[in-house]
Scaffold this active site. Structure first.
Site, mmCIF file in Angstrom:
data_model
loop_
_atom_site.group_PDB
_atom_site.id
_atom_site.type_symbol
_atom_site.label_atom_id
_atom_site.label_comp_id
_atom_site.label_asym_id
_atom_site.label_seq_id
_atom_site.Cartn_x
_atom_site.Cartn_y
_atom_site.Cartn_z
ATOM 1 N N HIS A 61 -37.665 53.778 131.296
ATOM 2 C CA HIS A 61 -37.487 53.699 132.750
ATOM 3 C C HIS A 61 -36.088 53.120 132.995
ATOM 4 C CE1 HIS A 61 -42.111 53.424 132.936
ATOM 5 N NE2 HIS A 61 -41.740 54.659 133.236
ATOM 6 N N GLU A 64 -35.175 49.427 134.291
ATOM 7 C CA GLU A 64 -35.710 48.255 133.583
ATOM 8 C C GLU A 64 -34.648 47.790 132.599
ATOM 9 O OE1 GLU A 64 -39.546 49.445 132.112
ATOM 10 O OE2 GLU A 64 -40.257 49.962 134.114
ATOM 11 N N HIS A 156 -40.043 47.132 127.973
ATOM 12 C CA HIS A 156 -40.039 47.438 129.402
ATOM 13 C C HIS A 156 -39.997 46.147 130.218
ATOM 14 C CE1 HIS A 156 -41.372 51.795 129.402
ATOM 15 N NE2 HIS A 156 -41.593 51.456 128.140
ATOM 16 N N GLU A 220 -44.159 44.588 127.945
ATOM 17 C CA GLU A 220 -43.734 44.312 129.320
ATOM 18 C C GLU A 220 -43.258 42.859 129.357
ATOM 19 O OE1 GLU A 220 -43.554 46.435 131.723
ATOM 20 O OE2 GLU A 220 -44.810 48.117 131.060
#
Length: 334
Positions: A61, A64, A156, A220
C-alpha cells in the site's frame, strides 16, 4: 559483473524511477541484484549451506510509508558496511507507482491481488505488479537450500489506530502447524498481538506461505502517514529485531513477552452500494463489539455481534463492492 554502486539511496532511486541494472553488482562482501524498480537482492559472497532466505516487503500500500523508510535505512546500512549481512535477503517495495503519489493504490487494492487474483483484474495497474512480485518471490525461494528457513515479513501500517498498536496477521496454514519460534520472535519485536487467519486470502503473505512454504506474516506496525511525517522511534523495536535477524543475532528481548491471540471469525463483505457500517469513522482496530450490536448491514444481510468477546479489525466501508469491509475476530488459544 559491475562494481560501482548505481544509487546513493535505494528508496530515492525507486521514487525517481531510476533504471535498474541488467547485470549483478559486486560490492565488498556482497553481491547485489536490482532487476526491476523497488526490487533489490543482497547476498553475502560467503554463503554457507543452509543460510536463511529472508524476504522483506513494504509499500504494497503506497501510503504506508514508515515501514518503507525502515527498510530503506536497513538497506543503506548494509550497502555502507555498517550492518553485516548473514542471510540471503530480498527487499521488495510493493507499489512504487502508488508510493510516488502517496496513495494506498491507483486502481485496485494490491493486497487483494495475490494468489493469482491479479488475473481477474487485468486492467488494474496493480495487477501486473502483483504478478511481478509473485514471480520475484518464486525465484527467490525456489532455490532455497535444504535446511534453510524461508521467512517473509510484509510490513504495513493501518488506516486507523488500534487498541493493540502493533499486530501480526498469520496466514491460514491449511495442514501446517503454527511456528512457535516465530511467535516468540514476534514478541521480541514488540508485536504482542497475532491474528490467526482461518481462511485463504489474496494477500502477499498468504501467497508466500501457501505456495512457497515460507513462514510469512503481515505486520501492522502503527498508523499510515506520509513520507517525512513518521516518528521512526515508534518503529525502533521492529527495526532492531530485523537488523538482528539479518546479521545472524538474537533480537533484543522485549519488556513485555505476553501474547494475545485472535482468530478471524468472519468477514464483513460489501456486496452492494447499500452496505452500511454502524461504527464511527475513527473506531480503532480491535475495538470490542458488545453482544447484540448491529455491526453492518447490506440489504437483507445483517452482521450482528455475538457473545461480547468479538472485536472489529480493518473496518473500511469505502472499499469496492465485492471486497472485505472488515473482519470480526475473537480470542483463541493454540
Amino acid at each position: 559483473m559491475i562494481s560501482a554502486l548505481p544509487f546513493d539511496d535505494f528508496l530515492a532511486a525507486t521514487l525517481r524511477q531510476q533504471p535498474p541494472l541488467a547485470d549483478t553488482l559486486s560490492l565488498g562482501e556482497l553481491t547485489l541484484s536490482w532487476p526491476a524498480a523497488g526490487m533489490l537482492r543482497l547476498t553475502p559472497k560467503a554463503l554457507p549451506d543452509g543460510t536463511d532466505r529472508v524476504l522483506l516487503s513494504a509499500g504494497v500500500h503506497g501510503n504506508e510509508t514508515a515501514p518503507i523508510e525502515v527498510l530503506a535505512g536497513i538497506v543503506a546500512d548494509l550497502l555502507a558496511g555498517r550492518l553485516t549481512l548473514a542471510v540471503d535477503l530480498q527487499v521488495l517495495f510493493g507499489n512504487p507507482d502508488a508510493m510516488r503519489v502517496g496513495e494506498r493504490y491507483l486502481d485496485y487494492d494490491m493486497n487483494r491481488l495475490f494468489n493469482g487474483a491479479h488475473q481477474q483484474q487485468p486492467l488494474a495497474r496493480e495487477s501486473a505488479r502483483a504478478a511481478q512480485l509473485e514471480a520475484q518471490a518464486d525465484a527467490f525461494f525456489s532455490s532455497s537450500p535444504t535446511g534453510a528457513r524461508r521467512l517473509h515479513y510484509d510490513l504495513h501500517t493501518a488506516i486507523r489506530g488500534s487498541v493493540y498498536e502493533k499486530f501480526a496477521i498469520y496466514p491460514f496454514l491449511h495442514e501446517r502447524e503454527h511456528n512457535q519460534e516465530q511467535l516468540e520472535w514476534l514478541t521480541a519485536c514488540g508485536v504482542n498481538t497475532v491474528l490467526l487467519h482461518s481462511a485463504p486470502a489474496n494477500t502477499f503473505s498468504y501467497y508466500t506461505s501457501r505456495h512457497l512454504l515460507a513462514d510469512s506474516f503481515t505486520l501492522e506496525l502503527g498508523k499510515a502517514r506520509p513520507f517525512g511525517e513518521n516518528d521512526l522511534a515508534r518503529f525502533a523495536s521492529i527495526d532492531a529485531a530485523l537488523r538482528a535477524l539479518l546479521s545472524g543475532q538474537q533480537p533484543p528481548r522485549s519488556a513485555d513477552d505476553s501474547l494475545h491471540l485472535f482468530r478471524a471469525k468472519y468477514n464483513l463483505i460489501k456486496a452492494s452500494d447499500a452496505f452500511r457500517l454502524h461504527l464511527a469513522d475513527d473506531v480503532e482496530n480491535f475495538t470490542a463489539l458488545p453482544d447484540g450490536f448491529l455491526i453492518a448491514e447490506d440489504g437483507d444481510t445483517r452482521y450482528v455481534a455475538s457473545g461480547g468477546e468479538e472485536r472489529i479489525l480493518f473496518p473500511n466501508p469505502k472499499v469496492q463492492n465485492g471486497l472485505r469491509a472488515g473482519i470480526v475476530v475473537e480470542p483463541v488459544t493454540l
